[in-house]
Motif scaffolding. Structure first.
Motif, PDB file in Angstrom:
ATOM      1  N   SER A 257       1.927   1.674  -3.450  1.00  0.00           N
ATOM      2  CA  SER A 257       0.754   2.014  -4.275  1.00  0.00           C
ATOM      3  C   SER A 257       0.269   3.430  -4.023  1.00  0.00           C
ATOM      4  O   SER A 257      -0.420   4.022  -4.871  1.00  0.00           O
ATOM      5  N   SER A 258       0.609   3.978  -2.846  1.00  0.00           N
ATOM      6  CA  SER A 258       0.070   5.302  -2.464  1.00  0.00           C
ATOM      7  C   SER A 258       0.621   6.437  -3.321  1.00  0.00           C
ATOM      8  O   SER A 258       0.055   7.529  -3.337  1.00  0.00           O
TER       9      SER A 258
ATOM     10  N   PRO B 153      -7.852   3.939   2.278  1.00  0.00           N
ATOM     11  CA  PRO B 153      -7.617   4.255   0.859  1.00  0.00           C
ATOM     12  C   PRO B 153      -8.828   4.912   0.198  1.00  0.00           C
ATOM     13  O   PRO B 153      -8.683   5.797  -0.652  1.00  0.00           O
TER      14      PRO B 153
ATOM     15  N   TRP C 205      -4.642   1.447  -6.064  1.00  0.00           N
ATOM     16  CA  TRP C 205      -5.722   0.628  -5.512  1.00  0.00           C
ATOM     17  C   TRP C 205      -7.067   0.968  -6.148  1.00  0.00           C
ATOM     18  O   TRP C 205      -8.018   0.227  -6.025  1.00  0.00           O
TER      19      TRP C 205
ATOM     20  N   PHE D 246      -6.742  -0.848   5.308  1.00  0.00           N
ATOM     21  CA  PHE D 246      -6.505  -1.202   3.905  1.00  0.00           C
ATOM     22  C   PHE D 246      -7.738  -1.084   3.000  1.00  0.00           C
ATOM     23  O   PHE D 246      -7.619  -1.252   1.787  1.00  0.00           O
TER      24      PHE D 246
ATOM     25  N   THR E 105     -11.564  -0.435  -3.402  1.00  0.00           N
ATOM     26  CA  THR E 105     -10.512  -0.723  -2.416  1.00  0.00           C
ATOM     27  C   THR E 105     -10.658  -2.122  -1.816  1.00  0.00           C
ATOM     28  O   THR E 105      -9.662  -2.730  -1.431  1.00  0.00           O
TER      29      THR E 105
ATOM     30  N   TYR F 130       0.823  -1.212   0.000  1.00  0.00           N
ATOM     31  CA  TYR F 130       0.000   0.000   0.000  1.00  0.00           C
ATOM     32  C   TYR F 130       0.855   1.258   0.000  1.00  0.00           C
ATOM     33  O   TYR F 130       0.491   2.268  -0.621  1.00  0.00           O
TER      34      TYR F 130
END
Length: 486
Positions: free
Chosen positions: A114-115, A304, A120, A300, A124, A111
């Motif tokens: 990915s941020s 997001p 994502w 998670f 999510t 994550y």
């Protein structure tokens, strides 16, 4: 062990202990426990649990570790040879925690990476299930979640790199960097969160007291459970770290510093978490009760989703948030790893470097087995069983061993020599009577809840763990090591 291990200062020890205590549970568990157990009124049982359980037991662990200056397995062996079985069971359970803890951290690492692009997407839930943590569909049990697997290997390499060094050069130095950085990052997140529109919706939901709930025994048990796992009580971490302390250390003072830092962090973080949830409630029109969840779902899935609607600020906040979780998790993982590392190195006269290498390879292989399409489901089963059955039971057993088979009067002068907080008859009463009763009560309650709600597959996994731990502890106790290092 061939080398004498020691922190270069009390500061290294304090940062390492704060690092071991401040972990994932402080960020994603405490706020949920506070919200669902009476809000503001929960602080009464929470601080009572700190005074009755947290501080007294940590003082005991510091005193025992500092007095013996040896590994956990050898300390229990010196008290009574039969107790070495108990020691190995506990450090094996802590090692199992390390194994699945690094898998959860690998989710966070995915994550974090990915941020930067928000890869994502808008779904999510689907991203977590299909790409990162899997679900409960057994048809996916043979599918390897490749990004998670790669991150697990990288994290084990990082854990090995830090742990194979002398404690001060490895854990001490890393903790002195990561813990201040963690507190600074979380401060930035929380300060910004409380400026968001709707933040008071979240804070009000978090702190609104329900005084009637104080009459519910479950609230008090929840507070005790939070303190046990938040402070990593009785998991041989504090005892092992304290065994590396130099002479003239202020043991009881150090306990107060660590407990205060841990509580401040989780309470402060809860304000940030619920401020952000309040913003989401205002923006989406959803009720707070539908947004609030515990653990992986909150971090998670929900967060997001919130970062997606924050605009440019979300692009900054998201990497900071997942990096903070990563830092908190790494320092905690080092703590869970250390008792097994210390006890194995001491038992077999291996160097610290050699022991760390062997255990890291074993741990990494088991972690990879938990990166399949049922990763999150499997880890949920293991985590519940290891904590509610294994570790809780062994904390209670330790209480009995140290209070009834070892003379606590031996360590009282050591505890009182340099610290401002003095211990005596009241402390002994808590350790000998109150704590064992309380922890056994929490354990019985947890076991009843565990087995009443367990499916057949979950019971099979639980049985495999307990058989593996029992057999391994017997082997590790009875095996006769060579006198010289290999």
């Amino acid at each position: 062990m061939s080398e004498h291990l020691q922190w270069d200062s009390a500061l290294s020890f304090i940062f390492a202990m704060i690092g071991a205590a401040v972990g994932l549970g402080n960020i994603w568990r405490f706020s949920y426990v506070l919200y669902s157990n009476g809000g503001g009124s929960f602080f009464i049982p929470y601080f009572c649990a700190i005074a009755i359980m947290g501080i007294p037991f940590l003082i005991l662990e510091y005193g025992i570790g500092f007095s013996f200056k040896d590994s956990f397995s050898k300390i229990l062996n010196k008290i009574d040879k039969r107790f070495e079985y108990v020691a190995w069971m506990l450090v094996l359970f802590a090692f199992i925690v390390t194994i699945y803890y690094l898998v959860i951290l690998s989710w966070d690492m995915v994550y974090f990476l990915s941020s930067f692009t928000f890869s994502w997407g808008s779904d999510t839930i689907g991203f977590f299930t299909n790409t990162v943590g899997g679900g409960s569909d057994f048809a996916n049990a043979g599918v390897l979640l490749i990004y998670t697997t790669i991150c697990v290997v990288l994290l084990w390499i990082a854990l090995w790199f830090i742990s194979h060094k002398d404690v001060d050069e490895g854990i001490g130095r890393v903790s002195k960097i990561l813990i201040p950085a963690l507190f600074i990052m979380m401060a930035i997140i929380v300060v910004y969160a409380i400026t968001l529109p709707g933040h008071m919706i979240g804070i009000d939901a978090l702190l609104r007291p329900n005084w009637k709930m104080l009459l519910d025994i479950n609230i008090w048990l929840a507070a005790c459970g939070q303190i046990i796992f938040s402070l990593s009580m009785g998991q041989a971490i504090a005892l092992t770290y304290a065994s590396y302390l130099p002479e003239n250390s202020r043991l009881t003072d150090n306990v107060l510093v660590v407990v205060a830092a841990n509580s401040f962090f989780e309470i402060f973080t809860a304000f940030g978490v619920f401020s952000i949830l309040g913003f989401m409630a205002l923006h989406s029109g959803m009720a707070m009760s539908k947004l609030v969840s515990e653990g992986t779902s909150l971090v998670f899935v929900v967060f997001p989703m919130i970062f997606n609607i924050m605009g440019p600020v979300g692009r900054v906040l998201a990497p900071l948030f997942f990096l903070a979780i990563l830092f908190a998790g790494i320092t905690s993982a080092l703590g869970f790893f250390e008792p097994m590392l210390s006890s194995t190195s001491s038992k077999f006269n291996f160097s610290r470097s050699k022991t760390a290498t062997i255990l890291s390879i074993i741990g990494c292989c088991f972690s990879i087995l938990l990166t399949t399409g049922i990763s999150s489901y499997l880890i949920g089963i293991i985590d519940t069983f290891v904590n509610q059955f294994g570790i809780l039971l062994l904390i209670a057993v330790q209480c009995v061993i140290f209070a009834w088979f070892y003379n606590l009067d031996n360590i009282i002068p050591i505890l009182n020599e340099h610290g401002h907080l003095k211990v005596g008859k009241t402390w002994k009463f808590i350790i000998k009577y109150l704590l064992p009763i309380l922890i056994f009560a929490i354990w019985i309650y947890g076991i009843y809840d565990l087995f009443m709600s367990s499916a057949l597959f979950e019971i099979i996994v639980d049985v495999i763990i307990i058989v593996g731990v029992l057999v391994s502890s017997i082997v590790l106790t009875r095996i006769k090591p060579k006198n010289n290092e290999n």
